[in-house]
Enzyme design. Structure first.
Site: not given
Length: 669
Positions: A533, A356, A552, A358, A556
């Site tokens: 995702k 991911d 994170d 960010t 996710d």
């Protein structure tokens, strides 16, 4: 309560220590008793060719001491065997119980004259019990050592804390602290509970939490974790979490849960141990029948007992749990928290890592990247004026602007009259002029136009704020989610391991491509909503890839659960992420490489131990049964006992070598 929170797992943390102590004491007592049993046993004397004293009571002394050894020294195995019978899960303990019981009854029968005198196995019984106790002591000691990381985590907490009460400082125990209390942490002192710095700044040693050996600078507003050490100066911390809510308690629970969880390899070993019990019984029955037909009862009993001793799946039962427990401890010391053993086993097979963007490859916070000018002011002047206007704001963009000005050592002029307009921006009086900083709504409100290059910035997904002085635009600031400096090394390291690296983000295509190009990432997925995702992970899996998802752990979560291995960034503040099998206590993506290294090293030790434990049984059991008797070789029962226990010791020592395996912490890549 921070300090006391770790007591709820005291039994889990210390039971192995207790068992190790019990087996150690029992081993030494039984060794002391075994010496006269072996030395004064007539069969052993005949074997070595020495004469015994002509004492009529000597055989009875051997018999009495041997009986004591059976009931006292053999009690752990007899109790375990009865438990396995009750639960109908035959295994190692039942097999050991069977072997020592047959040896005891045979020896007792020979001593009282019911059986042939040659069926006296007192010295073999004594040797078997001593060796089995030694093996169990080594096992328990090894398992106890795996909890040393947990114990050392608890030891990091101070015995007392200095609580601020008005103008005074009172010494209290960490158990007496409450959320909202302010404590003083002096140079060299430990933080007593999770909290936020409200005064001062210090370099904190967070190595036991994150695996990062270098001290980390923490200032006012930063979170700190219980057990970390202020290395250079004092700070005041407001307590935000206590007891089981602390990071330290969470780490301990994760490691403890991982050490007690059952992995695929462990299930295979358990099944093999159960099958080995029936295999040993079958071979023992066949051995007894065949030898009774071709020889005498003494030989048949000796061969049968030897088969039962040799077949004890002691090494097989120890092969997997000891390796994974040590691996879990090694990981914890590197800031890698193994929550699911299966994830640790699977990591070695991964061929694709999906990051991911960010908060994982990037810092997840805004940083000034560029400044566009729209007047006569220089870039430094625009930044300094914006920082002055934003100096009283707590907004992330404001902090990014003031931080950028401070990093450039700019002279930030004083400001007063600060006002914030939600959704528009801020205003303040700086150097007798009105300075305003804000987004598109501010410029629309003032009918001003941003510099031309800001159009491209917005297309790239950047945040753009205008800087206005006395109703005229003097510049614009581009803010982006800054890429972590460690991310480049993480991607390079994974490529060296021949692992494909992919990026997934909710940002636009331009942002995704820009980050991918900068980090040399193989593939990217842009504009992906959090709930979608997991479908991207499935897409990669349908292509035949083994996927590790790194995120994170918040947006996710579904993707982490869908991946073959879910790796969550804990950042040392949230280790209770339920969707991931592996949690990184730090935010360093290079730790993914360490997880893979640990997985490979663990698998090697598992494989070596299983081959040794199973292979030894495959070879030794037929020898114990006497398959080579036609050519004059039969495996003595005493040698069988030594070989069986030696296999256990070898498996235990081989597992310990995992502690010596070189695993590079993230900071060394």
């Amino acid at each position: 309560m921070a300090h006391g929170s770790h007591g709820h797992d005291d039994h889990a943390h210390h039971s192995h220590h207790d068992h190790a102590g019990q087996f150690r004491r029992l081993f030494w007592v039984m060794l002391g008793i075994a010496v006269p049993v072996v030395v004064f046993d007539a069969a052993f004397a005949d074997l070595l060719g020495y004469d015994l004293p002509d004492w009529p009571a000597l055989p009875w002394i051997v018999s009495v001491l041997g009986t004591v050894m059976y009931f006292w020294g053999g009690s752990p195995f007899l109790t375990g065997g009865i438990q396995e019978l009750r639960t109908r899960t035959p295994g190692m303990m039942l097999l050991i119980s069977l072997a020592i019981t047959v040896a005891f009854l045979s020896s007792l029968g020979a001593s009282v004259g019911v059986l042939d005198a040659h069926l006296d196995f007192w010295w073999e019984l004594a040797l078997l019990i001593v060796i089995m106790l030694l093996g169990h002591w080594l096992e328990m000691r090894s398992l106890a050592q795996t909890t040393s990381a947990l114990d050392s985590l608890s030891a990091l907490l101070p015995d007392t804390a200095e609580k601020v009460v008005g103008d005074e400082i009172q010494k209290v125990t960490p158990e007496e602290l409450n959320v909202g209390d302010v404590v003083v942490v002096r140079p060299g002192g430990s933080v007593p509970a999770d909290g936020e710095i409200v005064d001062g700044a210090a370099s904190l040693d967070e190595s036991m939490i994150t695996g990062e050996s270098r001290p980390v600078r923490r200032e006012v507003g930063d979170n700190v974790v219980a057990g970390t050490i202020a290395t250079d100066s004092g700070i005041r911390v407001e307590i935000t979490a206590l007891g089981e809510d602390t990071t330290l308690a969470g780490i301990q629970k994760l490691v403890s849960d991982a050490q007690s969880s059952t992995s695929r390899a462990q299930r295979l070993a358990d099944i093999a141990a159960a099958w080995l019990f029936w295999f040993a019984l079958a071979v023992a029955a066949i051995t007894a029948t065949v030898w009774l037909l071709i020889s005498d009862s003494q030989t048949a009993v000796a061969r049968t007992i030897t088969v039962l001793i040799i077949a004890c799946p002691h090494a097989l039962g120890l092969a997997i749990p000891l390796v994974v427990s040590i691996a879990t401890e090694r990981g914890a010391k590197l800031g890698i928290l193994i929550k699911d053993r299966l994830a640790l086993e699977s990591m070695r097979t991964i061929d694709t890592v999906l990051f991911d963007k960010t908060g994982t490859l990037t810092k997840g916070e805004a940083a000034v990247e560029d400044i566009a000018l729209a007047g006569e002011r220089s870039a430094d002047e625009v930044l300094a004026l914006a920082a002055a206007a934003e100096s009283d704001s707590e907004h992330p963009i404001a902090r990014a602007i003031t931080r950028a000005a401070q990093e450039k050592n700019l002279d930030i002029p004083p400001a007063h009259g600060f006002e914030s307009e939600p959704g528009v921006g801020v205003r303040a009086t700086v150097e007798s002029t009105e300075v305003r900083v804000g987004g598109p709504h501010l410029l629309d409100q003032l009918n001003l136009t941003a510099p031309k290059q800001t159009v491209k910035w917005r297309d790239e997904g950047a945040t753009v704020v205008g800087v206005v002085q006395n109703q005229e635009i003097i510049g614009a600031i581009k803010l982006v989610d800054e890429i972590r400096p460690e991310s480049r090394e993480a991607v390079k390291g994974l490529h060296r391991e021949e692992i494909a690296v992919s990026l997934i983000t909710g940002d636009g295509e331009d942002v995704a491509r820009s980050v991918s190009d900068e980090l040399s990432i193989d593939r990217h997925f842009a504009q992906v909503r959090p709930e979608d995702k997991a479908s991207k992970v499935k897409e990669l899996q349908r292509e035949g890839k083994k996927v590790a998802m790194v995120g994170d752990g918040v947006n996710d979560a579904p993707a982490l659960a869908q991946a073959d291995v879910g790796i969550a960034i804990g950042a040392g503040t949230d280790v209770a992420i339920g969707s991931a099998g592996v949690i990184l206590a730090s935010s360093d993506p290079r730790a993914v490489i360490s997880v893979r290294q640990l997985s490979r090293a663990t698998y090697r030790k598992m494989k070596q131990n299983l081959w040794w434990a199973a292979g030894y049984n495959v070879i030794a059991v037929p020898l114990a049964a006497g398959v080579l008797a036609p050519i004059g070789f039969t495996l003595p029962m005493s040698v069988g006992a030594i070989v069986m226990s030696a296999s256990t010791v070898i498996v235990a020592l081989n597992a310990q070598l995992l502690r010596k395996t070189e695993l590079r912490p993230p900071s060394r890549y």
